[in-house]
Design a protein around this motif. Structure first.
Motif, PDB file in Angstrom:
ATOM      1  N   GLY A  15       0.798  -1.212   0.000  1.00  0.00           N
ATOM      2  CA  GLY A  15       0.000   0.000   0.000  1.00  0.00           C
ATOM      3  C   GLY A  15       0.836   1.270   0.000  1.00  0.00           C
ATOM      4  O   GLY A  15       2.075   1.227  -0.066  1.00  0.00           O
ATOM      5  N   SER A  16       0.136   2.397   0.090  1.00  0.00           N
ATOM      6  CA  SER A  16       0.796   3.709   0.035  1.00  0.00           C
ATOM      7  C   SER A  16       0.307   4.593   1.168  1.00  0.00           C
ATOM      8  O   SER A  16      -0.822   4.444   1.654  1.00  0.00           O
ATOM      9  N   PHE A  67       9.930   5.614  -2.336  1.00  0.00           N
ATOM     10  CA  PHE A  67       9.562   6.828  -1.600  1.00  0.00           C
ATOM     11  C   PHE A  67       9.963   8.063  -2.396  1.00  0.00           C
ATOM     12  O   PHE A  67      10.950   8.036  -3.142  1.00  0.00           O
ATOM     13  N   ALA A  68       9.237   9.147  -2.190  1.00  0.00           N
ATOM     14  CA  ALA A  68       9.566  10.419  -2.830  1.00  0.00           C
ATOM     15  C   ALA A  68       9.333  11.559  -1.849  1.00  0.00           C
ATOM     16  O   ALA A  68       8.237  11.686  -1.296  1.00  0.00           O
ATOM     17  N   SER A  84       4.506   1.106  -2.342  1.00  0.00           N
ATOM     18  CA  SER A  84       4.983  -0.285  -2.233  1.00  0.00           C
ATOM     19  C   SER A  84       5.531  -0.565  -0.840  1.00  0.00           C
ATOM     20  O   SER A  84       6.636  -1.107  -0.674  1.00  0.00           O
ATOM     21  N   LEU A  85       4.773  -0.205   0.147  1.00  0.00           N
ATOM     22  CA  LEU A  85       5.234  -0.326   1.526  1.00  0.00           C
ATOM     23  C   LEU A  85       5.431  -1.777   1.933  1.00  0.00           C
ATOM     24  O   LEU A  85       4.679  -2.668   1.505  1.00  0.00           O
ATOM     25  N   LYS A  86       6.442  -1.984   2.769  1.00  0.00           N
ATOM     26  CA  LYS A  86       6.806  -3.304   3.254  1.00  0.00           C
ATOM     27  C   LYS A  86       6.724  -3.328   4.779  1.00  0.00           C
ATOM     28  O   LYS A  86       6.846  -2.274   5.414  1.00  0.00           O
ATOM     29  N   PRO A  87       6.572  -4.487   5.358  1.00  0.00           N
ATOM     30  CA  PRO A  87       6.534  -4.562   6.831  1.00  0.00           C
ATOM     31  C   PRO A  87       7.770  -3.928   7.480  1.00  0.00           C
ATOM     32  O   PRO A  87       7.665  -3.334   8.557  1.00  0.00           O
ATOM     33  N   GLU A  88       8.909  -4.028   6.820  1.00  0.00           N
ATOM     34  CA  GLU A  88      10.134  -3.447   7.383  1.00  0.00           C
ATOM     35  C   GLU A  88      10.164  -1.924   7.331  1.00  0.00           C
ATOM     36  O   GLU A  88      11.080  -1.298   7.854  1.00  0.00           O
TER      37      GLU A  88
END
Length: 114
Positions: A15-16, A67-68, A84-88
């Motif tokens: 997600g974003s 990210f931007a 493109s978020l990741k758990p980390e």
């Protein structure tokens, strides 16, 4: 001087989110602006930097291409668009004004989880 972050929350992987930081009390355009993050048990990490004019941006390798960072010197705002978020990526994200002085916001929690 105030830096107030907003836009954090819970998002699913992939997600974003868009973080915002409202600045006041100093000459905003004279300061580079940075986003840092700190996850539990980890050191604070510089995520992104943007120069006072907005002409140059720098990113941590871990977020490049996803990210931007941007800024609006009329509204005294800095943003971090996170895709493109990741758990980390889960961490407290904090806005920083970097210049003659060093100013910090309180941070906003970002949690990436299904």
């Amino acid at each position: 001087v105030q830096l107030v972050e907003s836009g954090g929350g819970l998002v699913q992987p992939g997600g974003s989110l868009r973080l915002s930081c409202a600045a006041s009390g100093f000459t905003f355009s004279s300061y580079g602006m940075r986003w840092y993050r700190q996850a539990p048990g980890k050191e604070r990490e510089l995520v992104a930097h943007i120069t006072g004019t907005g002409g140059t941006t720098v990113y941590a390798d871990s977020v490049k291409g996803r990210f931007a960072i941007s800024r609006d010197n009329v509204k005294n705002m800095v943003y971090l668009q996170m895709n493109s978020l990741k758990p980390e990526d889960t961490a407290v994200y904090t806005c920083n004004a970097w210049g003659v002085y060093n100013y910090w916001g309180q941070g906003t929690q970002v949690t990436v989880s299904s």
